[in-house]
Scaffold this motif. Structure first.
Motif, PDB file in Angstrom:
ATOM      1  N   LEU A  11       0.806  -1.218   0.000  1.00  0.00           N
ATOM      2  CA  LEU A  11       0.000   0.000   0.000  1.00  0.00           C
ATOM      3  C   LEU A  11       0.842   1.273   0.000  1.00  0.00           C
ATOM      4  CD1 LEU A  11      -2.715  -1.025   2.638  1.00  0.00           C
ATOM      5  CD2 LEU A  11      -2.742  -1.343   0.157  1.00  0.00           C
ATOM      6  N   ALA A  12       2.158   1.122   0.049  1.00  0.00           N
ATOM      7  CA  ALA A  12       3.045   2.275   0.212  1.00  0.00           C
ATOM      8  C   ALA A  12       2.871   3.347  -0.862  1.00  0.00           C
ATOM      9  CB  ALA A  12       4.499   1.821   0.260  1.00  0.00           C
ATOM     10  N   ASP A  13       2.597   2.951  -2.098  1.00  0.00           N
ATOM     11  CA  ASP A  13       2.491   3.918  -3.191  1.00  0.00           C
ATOM     12  C   ASP A  13       1.045   4.215  -3.596  1.00  0.00           C
ATOM     13  OD1 ASP A  13       5.276   4.192  -3.412  1.00  0.00           O
ATOM     14  OD2 ASP A  13       5.398   2.377  -4.642  1.00  0.00           O
ATOM     15  N   VAL A  14       0.090   3.664  -2.862  1.00  0.00           N
ATOM     16  CA  VAL A  14      -1.324   3.879  -3.175  1.00  0.00           C
ATOM     17  C   VAL A  14      -1.756   5.256  -2.691  1.00  0.00           C
ATOM     18  CG1 VAL A  14      -3.680   3.063  -2.760  1.00  0.00           C
ATOM     19  CG2 VAL A  14      -1.825   1.416  -3.044  1.00  0.00           C
ATOM     20  N   GLU A  15      -2.547   5.937  -3.514  1.00  0.00           N
ATOM     21  CA  GLU A  15      -3.090   7.246  -3.150  1.00  0.00           C
ATOM     22  C   GLU A  15      -4.588   7.264  -3.422  1.00  0.00           C
ATOM     23  OE1 GLU A  15      -1.023  10.433  -5.090  1.00  0.00           O
ATOM     24  OE2 GLU A  15       0.941   9.626  -4.554  1.00  0.00           O
ATOM     25  N   VAL A  16      -5.310   8.000  -2.592  1.00  0.00           N
ATOM     26  CA  VAL A  16      -6.748   8.170  -2.798  1.00  0.00           C
ATOM     27  C   VAL A  16      -6.977   8.771  -4.184  1.00  0.00           C
ATOM     28  CG1 VAL A  16      -8.800   9.427  -2.009  1.00  0.00           C
ATOM     29  CG2 VAL A  16      -7.254   8.393  -0.340  1.00  0.00           C
ATOM     30  N   GLY A  17      -7.957   8.233  -4.905  1.00  0.00           N
ATOM     31  CA  GLY A  17      -8.286   8.710  -6.239  1.00  0.00           C
ATOM     32  C   GLY A  17      -7.700   7.880  -7.370  1.00  0.00           C
ATOM     33  N   MET A  18      -6.746   7.010  -7.060  1.00  0.00           N
ATOM     34  CA  MET A  18      -6.148   6.161  -8.101  1.00  0.00           C
ATOM     35  C   MET A  18      -7.168   5.149  -8.612  1.00  0.00           C
ATOM     36  SD  MET A  18      -2.426   5.082  -6.656  1.00  0.00           S
ATOM     37  CE  MET A  18      -1.058   5.706  -7.608  1.00  0.00           C
ATOM     38  N   PRO A  19      -7.128   4.839  -9.913  1.00  0.00           N
ATOM     39  CA  PRO A  19      -7.982   3.773 -10.437  1.00  0.00           C
ATOM     40  C   PRO A  19      -7.561   2.418  -9.848  1.00  0.00           C
ATOM     41  CG  PRO A  19      -7.020   5.078 -12.215  1.00  0.00           C
ATOM     42  CD  PRO A  19      -6.348   5.494 -10.946  1.00  0.00           C
ATOM     43  N   LEU A  28     -12.412  -1.325 -11.574  1.00  0.00           N
ATOM     44  CA  LEU A  28     -13.462  -1.459 -10.569  1.00  0.00           C
ATOM     45  C   LEU A  28     -13.968  -0.122 -10.060  1.00  0.00           C
ATOM     46  CD1 LEU A  28     -11.857  -4.335  -8.482  1.00  0.00           C
ATOM     47  CD2 LEU A  28     -13.444  -4.510 -10.409  1.00  0.00           C
ATOM     48  N   GLY A  29     -13.122   0.876 -10.060  1.00  0.00           N
ATOM     49  CA  GLY A  29     -13.455   2.185  -9.503  1.00  0.00           C
ATOM     50  C   GLY A  29     -12.170   2.871  -9.093  1.00  0.00           C
ATOM     51  N   THR A  30     -12.253   3.675  -8.032  1.00  0.00           N
ATOM     52  CA  THR A  30     -11.074   4.397  -7.550  1.00  0.00           C
ATOM     53  C   THR A  30     -10.880   4.176  -6.054  1.00  0.00           C
ATOM     54  OG1 THR A  30     -12.379   6.388  -7.150  1.00  0.00           O
ATOM     55  CG2 THR A  30     -11.274   6.216  -9.297  1.00  0.00           C
ATOM     56  N   VAL A  31      -9.671   4.402  -5.594  1.00  0.00           N
ATOM     57  CA  VAL A  31      -9.364   4.277  -4.169  1.00  0.00           C
ATOM     58  C   VAL A  31     -10.082   5.401  -3.426  1.00  0.00           C
ATOM     59  CG1 VAL A  31      -7.547   4.337  -2.417  1.00  0.00           C
ATOM     60  CG2 VAL A  31      -7.104   3.239  -4.633  1.00  0.00           C
ATOM     61  N   ALA A  32     -10.979   5.019  -2.509  1.00  0.00           N
ATOM     62  CA  ALA A  32     -11.711   5.990  -1.701  1.00  0.00           C
ATOM     63  C   ALA A  32     -10.995   6.249  -0.377  1.00  0.00           C
ATOM     64  CB  ALA A  32     -13.130   5.499  -1.430  1.00  0.00           C
ATOM     65  N   ALA A  33     -10.317   5.230   0.146  1.00  0.00           N
ATOM     66  CA  ALA A  33      -9.601   5.351   1.418  1.00  0.00           C
ATOM     67  C   ALA A  33      -8.599   4.214   1.506  1.00  0.00           C
ATOM     68  CB  ALA A  33     -10.587   5.267   2.582  1.00  0.00           C
ATOM     69  N   LEU A  34      -7.612   4.383   2.358  1.00  0.00           N
ATOM     70  CA  LEU A  34      -6.679   3.303   2.609  1.00  0.00           C
ATOM     71  C   LEU A  34      -6.253   3.333   4.049  1.00  0.00           C
ATOM     72  CD1 LEU A  34      -3.079   3.855   1.937  1.00  0.00           C
ATOM     73  CD2 LEU A  34      -4.516   5.357   0.628  1.00  0.00           C
ATOM     74  N   GLY A 108      -2.700   2.607 -12.416  1.00  0.00           N
ATOM     75  CA  GLY A 108      -3.433   2.537 -11.163  1.00  0.00           C
ATOM     76  C   GLY A 108      -3.003   1.382 -10.282  1.00  0.00           C
ATOM     77  N   VAL A 109      -3.854   1.052  -9.339  1.00  0.00           N
ATOM     78  CA  VAL A 109      -3.595  -0.035  -8.402  1.00  0.00           C
ATOM     79  C   VAL A 109      -4.039  -1.333  -9.066  1.00  0.00           C
ATOM     80  CG1 VAL A 109      -4.101  -0.984  -6.122  1.00  0.00           C
ATOM     81  CG2 VAL A 109      -4.013   1.504  -6.442  1.00  0.00           C
ATOM     82  N   ARG A 110      -3.115  -2.263  -9.206  1.00  0.00           N
ATOM     83  CA  ARG A 110      -3.390  -3.552  -9.831  1.00  0.00           C
ATOM     84  C   ARG A 110      -3.584  -4.590  -8.731  1.00  0.00           C
ATOM     85  NH1 ARG A 110      -4.426  -4.484 -15.201  1.00  0.00           N
ATOM     86  NH2 ARG A 110      -3.684  -2.709 -16.368  1.00  0.00           N
ATOM     87  N   LEU A 111      -4.727  -5.270  -8.768  1.00  0.00           N
ATOM     88  CA  LEU A 111      -5.016  -6.299  -7.781  1.00  0.00           C
ATOM     89  C   LEU A 111      -4.574  -7.666  -8.276  1.00  0.00           C
ATOM     90  CD1 LEU A 111      -8.605  -5.197  -6.672  1.00  0.00           C
ATOM     91  CD2 LEU A 111      -6.397  -4.577  -5.664  1.00  0.00           C
ATOM     92  N   ALA A 112      -4.282  -8.555  -7.361  1.00  0.00           N
ATOM     93  CA  ALA A 112      -3.863  -9.912  -7.684  1.00  0.00           C
ATOM     94  C   ALA A 112      -5.057 -10.857  -7.776  1.00  0.00           C
ATOM     95  CB  ALA A 112      -2.891 -10.417  -6.613  1.00  0.00           C
TER      96      ALA A 112
END
Length: 122
Positions: A11-19, A28-34, A108-112
């Protein structure tokens, strides 16, 4: 003697608003919170920030995060998670645990995992 390198936090490089894109390449959408967790913690005790009176009142109407069944909430608080603001007017928001994040890429954020492995908001 061997020295172990600490694992990097997914999660280190994840930011709110990223796809957020699942394993099947669906946006799926965007990061709302982490929330960063402590994977070494045995319980979720102490993983939530202290709450003031205003937050307690708001939570009584909106619920606290993560808004999932208690046992799963404790796991997400301990390990860390992202909340996904799902695409679509009537879509339910989703939660992905830190262990379900593959990487942060240019798009964006890629899920496994695919979408159906994520937890919907209660």
């Amino acid at each position: 003697m061997t020295t172990q390198m600490p694992e990097s936090n997914p999660l280190a490089d994840v930011e709110v608003g990223m796809p957020v894109i699942d394993r099947e390449n669906e946006q799926l959408g965007t990061v709302a919170a982490l929330k960063f967790g402590d994977p070494q913690a045995i319980t979720a005790e102490g993983q939530q920030a202290p709450r003031g009176l205003a937050e307690v009142v708001v939570d009584s109407f909106t619920g606290s995060e993560p808004d999932v069944p208690r046992q799963l909430a404790e796991k997400l608080l301990r390990t860390g998670y992202i909340k996904i603001d799902a695409k679509g007017l009537f879509s339910t928001d989703l939660y992905a645990g830190a262990d379900q994040v593959d990487r942060v890429a240019a798009d964006g954020v890629r899920l496994a995992v695919p979408r159906h492995h994520l937890v919907p908001e209660s």
